[in-house]
Design an enzyme around this catalytic site. Structure first.
Site, PDB file in Angstrom:
ATOM      1  CG  ASP A   1      -9.492  -3.628   3.898  1.00  0.00           C
ATOM      2  OD1 ASP A   1      -8.359  -4.131   3.746  1.00  0.00           O
ATOM      3  OD2 ASP A   1      -9.701  -2.619   4.604  1.00  0.00           O
TER       4      ASP A   1
ATOM      5  CB  SER B   1      -5.653   2.084   8.535  1.00  0.00           C
ATOM      6  OG  SER B   1      -5.181   0.770   8.690  1.00  0.00           O
TER       7      SER B   1
ATOM      8  CG  HIS C   1      -6.227  -1.270   4.122  1.00  0.00           C
ATOM      9  ND1 HIS C   1      -7.125  -1.393   5.160  1.00  0.00           N
ATOM     10  CD2 HIS C   1      -5.152  -0.609   4.624  1.00  0.00           C
ATOM     11  CE1 HIS C   1      -6.617  -0.843   6.250  1.00  0.00           C
ATOM     12  NE2 HIS C   1      -5.416  -0.349   5.952  1.00  0.00           N
TER      13      HIS C   1
END
EC number: 3.1.1.32
Length: 411
Positions: free
Chosen positions: A346, A220, A375
């Protein structure tokens, strides 16, 4: 087609066997109810195998990297079977921290001092029991970067450490300033655009183990930071390879997606509160420089960044910060083999913002896009406790870079 029929037959057979042994026929009267359940199960299995379970899309900038991945990382060509009872994006994202196990890992903490007087916390897993690499001077080192508010104790980080332990590698987790319990010495935290701390940490690792190969994995925001670092450094880095998971490539598109009503309720508000909690924890350090009460009234990540992050790092406006933080603008300058895994569903990194065309223009880049996974989800198997699709991608690529990285020279 034969494989699809086989999977369908096996799945319906298992469902029938389960229902015959576990469901009391009397509950369904004459058995019509059981037939309905079997029919629904068969229809669901058919839908799953046709519409949900699919091979990922592999986009590679050069044929040499493409061949390397298909030979050394078979996972990039295999069908991804999301957990059949939670393949939806938001469900995968929300459930991953709860359904995946947290392997036991004992870290050795190291605090290093930054030029501005701040300190950075590194958590080492030395893997002194390594069979393949008993010599610590040449034991491969994998640098791990957690997400926005993550630390070395996140389940996805622990899973990667576990994979490295099995391979005989050493791990070090780069914790962003102020998030892992260490004292914040200066009024500065972190952001996706600023890579000074990361550059210092990579240099520190190289000085400690000059003869050991070093690669990095970012998740991320950690992946965004890594991509921005590589875009700035070009060939001037000791990293042999990088793998990035669920990165947000265009911050404007990411925040816009997270501000949709449902996603704002499920994710945005929670992450904003986590960021605020970190600031509040270090309030005495910040309150002379920022209006902390104003920061604490932010309702979204964008508002938090407008009131705190962009000001901290000296950007004229929040748009200037978001533009600088978006890795999509630096992909053309990456000169190190980098594999990126994103899910098309996502909500943190919407499908239309995934940089397919930019990746095609750089022979050092590869992009793996799954239809599902959410995600940092990528759950697979009936009960995904021990391993995920993301873990398999990480393990295979890390091993490929460490043991066959010579094949990636001069991409």
């Amino acid at each position: 087609m034969i494989s699809l029929e086989l999977n369908f037959n096996v799945l319906t057979r298992d469902l029938s066997h389960y229902l015959e042994n576990q469901v009391k026929v009397g509950l369904f009267g004459s058995g019509v109810g059981l037939s309905l359940v079997l029919g629904f199960s068969a229809a669901y299995a058919c839908y799953y195998l046709i519409s949900v379970a699919k091979k990922p899309k592999l986009v590679v900038g050069g044929e040499k990297f493409n061949t390397f991945l298909k030979e050394q990382c078979p996972v990039v060509s295999e069908t991804y079977y999301p957990t059949f009872w939670c393949w939806e994006s938001r469900v995968q994202t929300l459930l991953r921290p709860f359904v995946t196990a947290k392997p036991g890992v004992s870290y050795r903490n190291e605090l290093i001092r930054a030029p501005d007087g701040g300190q950075i916390s590194l958590d080492w897993f030395d893997n002194d029991e390594s069979g393949p690499y008993p010599d610590t001077s040449v034991r491969p080192t994998i640098l791990l970067l957690p997400g926005l508010t993550g630390t070395s104790r996140e389940s996805y980080i622990l899973h990667m450490v576990q994979q490295c332990r099995d391979l005989g590698y050493r791990c070090v987790v780069f914790n962003n300033r102020g998030v892992s319990g260490e004292k914040l010495l200066t009024p500065r935290t972190y952001c996706a655009a600023n890579t000074e701390d990361l550059e210092m940490v990579i240099g520190h690792l190289h000085r400690l183990h000059e003869n050991a190969p070093i690669m990095a994995a970012g998740v991320s925001m950690g992946g965004m930071m890594l991509a921005n670092y590589l875009g700035r450094k070009g060939r001037e880095t000791c990293l042999k390879g990088v793998v990035v998971f669920s990165a947000g490539w265009d911050v404007f598109e990411c925040t816009a997606s997270l501000e949709k009503p449902l996603d704002r309720f499920l994710f945005n508000s929670y992450l904003t509160s986590c960021l605020q909690a970190s600031v509040d924890r270090h309030r005495p350090v910040f309150e002379k420089h920022y209006d902390i009460d104003h920061v604490m009234r932010a309702k979204t990540i964008r508002e938090f960044d407008e009131r705190f992050t962009s000001r901290m790092f000296g950007y004229p406006t929040n748009d200037d910060y978001y533009r600088d933080a978006s890795p999509i603008h630096r992909l053309k300058s990456v000169q190190v083999p980098m594999l990126c895994l994103n899910a098309a569903d996502d909500v943190f990194s919407p499908n239309h913002a995934i940089p397919v065309e930019a990746v095609k223009q750089n022979p050092n880049l590869a992009l793996l896009i799954t239809c599902h996974g959410g995600h940092i989800g990528f759950l697979e198997g009936m009960w995904p406790r021990q391993s995920t699709y993301m873990d398999r991608v990480f393990r295979q690529f890390a091993k490929a870079v460490v043991e066959h990285g010579g094949n990636l020279r001069d991409l």
